[in-house]
Design an enzyme around this catalytic site. Structure first.
Site, PDB file in Angstrom:
ATOM      1  N   ASP A   1      -0.030  -8.186  -4.764  1.00 55.38           N
ATOM      2  CA  ASP A   1      -0.495  -7.085  -3.872  1.00 55.38           C
ATOM      3  C   ASP A   1      -0.982  -7.663  -2.535  1.00 55.38           C
ATOM      4  OD1 ASP A   1      -0.332  -5.538  -5.880  1.00 55.38           O
ATOM      5  OD2 ASP A   1      -2.298  -5.169  -6.458  1.00 55.38           O
TER       6      ASP A   1
ATOM      7  N   GLU B   1      -4.563  -9.431  -4.867  1.00 52.23           N
ATOM      8  CA  GLU B   1      -4.577  -9.624  -6.229  1.00 52.23           C
ATOM      9  C   GLU B   1      -3.068 -10.221  -6.876  1.00 52.23           C
ATOM     10  OE1 GLU B   1      -5.493  -6.159  -8.537  1.00 52.23           O
ATOM     11  OE2 GLU B   1      -7.194  -5.410  -7.216  1.00 52.23           O
TER      12      GLU B   1
ATOM     13  N   ARG C   1      -7.812   3.232  -0.441  1.00 47.63           N
ATOM     14  CA  ARG C   1      -6.957   2.785  -1.670  1.00 47.63           C
ATOM     15  C   ARG C   1      -5.777   3.163  -1.606  1.00 47.63           C
ATOM     16  NH1 ARG C   1     -10.381   5.210  -6.334  1.00 47.63           N
ATOM     17  NH2 ARG C   1     -10.002   7.000  -5.141  1.00 47.63           N
TER      18      ARG C   1
ATOM     19  N   ARG D   1       2.189   0.862  -0.499  1.00 47.63           N
ATOM     20  CA  ARG D   1       1.698   1.955  -1.264  1.00 47.63           C
ATOM     21  C   ARG D   1       0.494   2.485  -0.337  1.00 47.63           C
ATOM     22  NH1 ARG D   1       0.257  -1.285  -6.411  1.00 47.63           N
ATOM     23  NH2 ARG D   1      -0.171  -2.728  -4.690  1.00 47.63           N
TER      24      ARG D   1
ATOM     25  N   ASN E   1      -0.819  -9.775 -10.170  1.00 49.06           N
ATOM     26  CA  ASN E   1      -0.730  -8.891 -11.334  1.00 49.06           C
ATOM     27  C   ASN E   1       0.027  -9.644 -12.362  1.00 49.06           C
ATOM     28  OD1 ASN E   1      -2.246  -6.130 -10.773  1.00 49.06           O
ATOM     29  ND2 ASN E   1      -1.222  -6.775  -8.841  1.00 49.06           N
TER      30      ASN E   1
ATOM     31  N   LYS F   1      -7.618 -10.467 -10.080  1.00 51.36           N
ATOM     32  CA  LYS F   1      -8.576 -10.636  -8.911  1.00 51.36           C
ATOM     33  C   LYS F   1      -8.641 -12.238  -8.791  1.00 51.36           C
ATOM     34  CE  LYS F   1      -9.876  -5.801  -8.978  1.00 51.36           C
ATOM     35  NZ  LYS F   1      -9.055  -5.195  -9.991  1.00 51.36           N
TER      36      LYS F   1
ATOM     37  N   LYS G   1     -15.675  -4.657  -5.184  1.00 49.39           N
ATOM     38  CA  LYS G   1     -14.985  -3.941  -6.566  1.00 49.39           C
ATOM     39  C   LYS G   1     -15.131  -4.829  -7.583  1.00 49.39           C
ATOM     40  CE  LYS G   1     -10.546  -6.489  -4.968  1.00 49.39           C
ATOM     41  NZ  LYS G   1      -9.327  -6.268  -4.379  1.00 49.39           N
TER      42      LYS G   1
ATOM     43  N   ARG H   1       3.154  -4.008  -2.781  1.00 49.50           N
ATOM     44  CA  ARG H   1       3.495  -4.725  -4.392  1.00 49.50           C
ATOM     45  C   ARG H   1       4.749  -5.723  -4.102  1.00 49.50           C
ATOM     46  NH1 ARG H   1       2.308  -3.796  -9.270  1.00 49.50           N
ATOM     47  NH2 ARG H   1       0.202  -3.877  -8.626  1.00 49.50           N
TER      48      ARG H   1
END
Length: 320
Positions: free
Chosen positions: A277, A285, A237, A229, A287, A129, A164, A214
Site C-alpha cells: 500500500d 502497509e 481512507r 483507491r 499485505n 503494518k 490506527k 495497491r
C-alpha cells in the site's frame, strides 16, 4: 515433462457471502480451474490437528463466472491435508487468535509437504503494518506505542497525524488528527484501550487525496499496474471497503524504487503474493494475509493476475 493437475485447497471466508464483482480469491479459483486443477473448499473452522498431522473438512468446489451462481460445493468429507498439493490461505483479517491458530495448523500440512501460499512462517512473522517498518527509508515518520504521553509527543512534533490499530482491515479504526488535536485524548484512549494496546501513529501524507495505491507483487515482481483507491469526498481512507473508488494506473519510477527496496526480503521469506500500500512516496502497509484488488486491475487493464499467480505457484510446486 508435463506436470500433473494439482489439487488446490482454499481456506477462505464463507464463499456464499463474498462480493462477486471484486473478490480476488474468486479470480484465483478461476485461474486454477482454467489450468485443470481441482478445487477443495475449507473455512477456518474446518481445520483440525490429530496425532501431529493436519486434517480438514473438505468440500469439492467448482467456481463459475456467473454473478447469480458463482460456486458449487460437493458434500463434505474429512481428509488429511496431505491429499492436497497446494493450500491458498485466503481468510481475511483480522489477524486474531483464531486466524493464528489456523496458520499454525497449516504449518503441520506444510511440514508434511503441502505448499501453503503464503508460507505459514511469514504469515506469523509479518504483521501487515509493522512489516513495512523493516524499510524505514520507504515510510513516512511512524511511531508504535501504547503510551499516551509518547503518542501525544509524536502528534505535537508532526501536527497532522493518522492513528490506527495494528490489526485492523478495510480502513476500520483509522483516525486523522489535525494540528489542533481535537479529540486526541479520546482517540488515544479508545485505540490503546487505556494504555494496554499498541497502536500506530504516522505523519499524515496529503497525497492520499490522489489515492492509496495497491501494488501487487508475485514472487517479488510487480504487476505493471496498481490500483489507486481514491477516497470519497471528506474521507481520509482510500480503502474500497470504506467507499473508495478504484482507478488503475501504471507504476511510477518511485513505485519501482519502493519495490526494489522490499524485494530481497519478500523473496527471502518465500512470500508468493504480496500487496504494497503506497501513498505518495511512501509504503504504509505490506499485505501478506489476503491481498486484494486483482479483479479491479484485471477489469480495467485486461490482465490475468490470477493466471500469473497460478504460474508462479506451479513453479514453486514443481521445485519442491
Amino acid at each position: 515433462m508435463r506436470q500433473r493437475p494439482l489439487k488446490v485447497g482454499v481456506v477462505m471466508d464463507t464463499i456464499a457471502d463474498i462480493a462477486y464483482k471484486k473478490d480476488t480469491t474468486l479470480a484465483m479459483l478461476w485461474a486454477a480451474q482454467a489450468r485443470g486443477w481441482s478445487l477443495h473448499y475449507m473455512e477456518q473452522e474446518d481445520l483440525f490437528l490429530q496425532d501431529g498431522h493436519a486434517w480438514g473438512r473438505l468440500r469439492d468446489l467448482e467456481a463459475f463466472r456467473d454473478p447469480e451462481r458463482w460456486y458449487r460445493l460437493g458434500e463434505p468429507r474429512v481428509a488429511p491435508l496431505t491429499e492436497l498439493d497446494v493450500i491458498l490461505m485466503r481468510k481475511d483479517p483480522p489477524v486474531d487468535s483464531h486466524f493464528l491458530n489456523a496458520v499454525h495448523l497449516l504449518g503441520f500440512a506444510e511440514r508434511d509437504g503441502v505448499l501453503v501460499v503464503n508460507p505459514t512462517r511469514a504469515l506469523l512473522e509479518c504483521n501487515e503494518k509493522l512489516f513495512a517498518q523493516q524499510f524505514p527509508q520507504c515510510c513516512t515518520p511512524t511511531l508504535v506505542s501504547c503510551s499516551e504521553p509518547v503518542l501525544r509527543a509524536f502528534h505535537a512534533e508532526h501536527g497532522d497525524v493518522i492513528f490506527k490499530p495494528l490489526d485492523g482491515m478495510g480502513g476500520s479504526g483509522i483516525f486523522h488528527v489535525r494540528p489542533e488535536g481535537r479529540n486526541l485524548g479520546a482517540i488515544i484512549e479508545t485505540l490503546t484501550e487505556r494504555g494496554k494496546r499498541q497502536i500506530m501513529a504516522q505523519r499524515y501524507i496529503p497525497e492520499i487525496t490522489d489515492g492509496d495505491t495497491r501494488i501487487l507483487l508475485i514472487d517479488g515482481e510487480p504487476v505493471p499496474y496498481g490500483l489507486a483507491r481514491v477516497p470519497m469526498a471528506g474521507e481520509t481512507r482510500g480503502n474500497l471497503a470504506a467507499g473508495g473508488r478504484g482507478v488503475s494506473r501504471e507504476l511510477t519510477e518511485r513505485d519501482h524504487w519502493l519495490v526494489e527496496q522490499v524485494r530481497p526480503m519478500i523473496r527471502e521469506k518465500g512470500l508468493v503474493f504480496v500487496g504494497l500500500d503506497v501513498i505518495g512516496d511512501y509504503i504504509t502497509e505490506i499485505n501478506v494475509t489476503s491481498p486484494t484488488c486483482v479483479r479491479e486491475i484485471d477489469d480495467q487493464r485486461g490482465t490475468d493476475i490470477g493466471g500469473m499467480l497460478m504460474e508462479a505457484i506451479a513453479q514453486h510446486r514443481a521445485s519442491m
